[in-house]
Design a protein around this motif. Structure first.
Motif, PDB file in Angstrom:
ATOM      1  N   GLU A 131      -2.875  -6.149   1.780  1.00 58.54           N
ATOM      2  CA  GLU A 131      -3.141  -4.743   2.142  1.00 58.54           C
ATOM      3  C   GLU A 131      -1.843  -3.953   2.178  1.00 58.54           C
ATOM      4  O   GLU A 131      -1.757  -2.843   1.640  1.00 58.54           O
ATOM      5  N   TRP A 136     -11.168  -0.305  -1.105  1.00 59.65           N
ATOM      6  CA  TRP A 136     -10.238  -0.174   0.010  1.00 59.65           C
ATOM      7  C   TRP A 136     -10.968  -0.302   1.346  1.00 59.65           C
ATOM      8  O   TRP A 136     -10.449  -0.886   2.301  1.00 59.65           O
ATOM      9  N   VAL A 177     -11.450  -3.974   1.976  1.00 57.63           N
ATOM     10  CA  VAL A 177     -10.211  -4.591   2.449  1.00 57.63           C
ATOM     11  C   VAL A 177     -10.043  -4.334   3.939  1.00 57.63           C
ATOM     12  O   VAL A 177      -9.749  -5.250   4.714  1.00 57.63           O
ATOM     13  N   HIS A 178     -10.284  -3.104   4.359  1.00 57.36           N
ATOM     14  CA  HIS A 178     -10.119  -2.774   5.779  1.00 57.36           C
ATOM     15  C   HIS A 178     -11.189  -3.427   6.650  1.00 57.36           C
ATOM     16  O   HIS A 178     -10.906  -3.824   7.792  1.00 57.36           O
ATOM     17  N   GLN A 208      -0.892  -0.607  -0.007  1.00 58.84           N
ATOM     18  CA  GLN A 208      -1.255   0.545   0.818  1.00 58.84           C
ATOM     19  C   GLN A 208      -0.571   1.827   0.346  1.00 58.84           C
ATOM     20  O   GLN A 208      -1.217   2.869   0.214  1.00 58.84           O
TER      21      GLN A 208
END
Length: 140
Positions: free
Chosen positions: A87, A68, A71-72, A91
């Motif tokens: 995303e 995660w 991804v960010h 989420q």
């Protein structure tokens, strides 16, 4: 795929946007299964200690957290409509998985038992802070 290879540095050149949703969902499933296994061991009488509770919680949460965070990071440096969609698709599922882990009654009780144990006095200060932080987060 690099997104789920949390033992090494990310290979950003190997991460494909279309792999994000299935990979994150697989990691959520893995985390939930491992959390359930830990909860079952605790219900079966596992003595709560740093090694029997805190270490497994860290190990079971690391793969999803790692993915995660990647991804960010990608969103901050390579923001595309497809990446935003991937995303946004997962989420809510990531948040729900984090809540299931963070609000696990069995893990919370085990963490409090560590704090109340005789071993608490000998636990390193950093580890005591981690335990206290986990308890506080569960109570808020």
């Amino acid at each position: 795929m690099s997104l789920s290879a949390h033992e090494s540095l990310p290979r950003f050149d190997e991460i494909r946007t279309e792999d994000i949703v299935p990979t994150v969902r697989a990691l959520i499933t893995q985390q939930d299964e491992r959390r359930s296994e830990l909860e079952a061991r605790l219900a079966g009488g596992l003595t709560p200690t740093w090694d029997s509770v805190a270490v497994p919680v860290s190990q079971l949460s690391e793969p999803l957290s790692y993915a995660w965070n990647i991804v960010h990071h990608l969103l901050s440096v390579k923001n595309t409509p497809a990446l935003r969609e991937a995303e946004q698709t997962v989420q809510g599922e990531v948040v729900a998985a984090a809540l299931r882990l963070g609000q696990s009654r069995a893990i919370y009780e085990a963490t409090k038992a560590i704090r109340g144990s005789a071993a608490w006095a000998t636990l390193e200060e950093a580890r005591r802070r981690i335990i206290e932080s986990g308890i506080q987060a569960a109570e808020l």
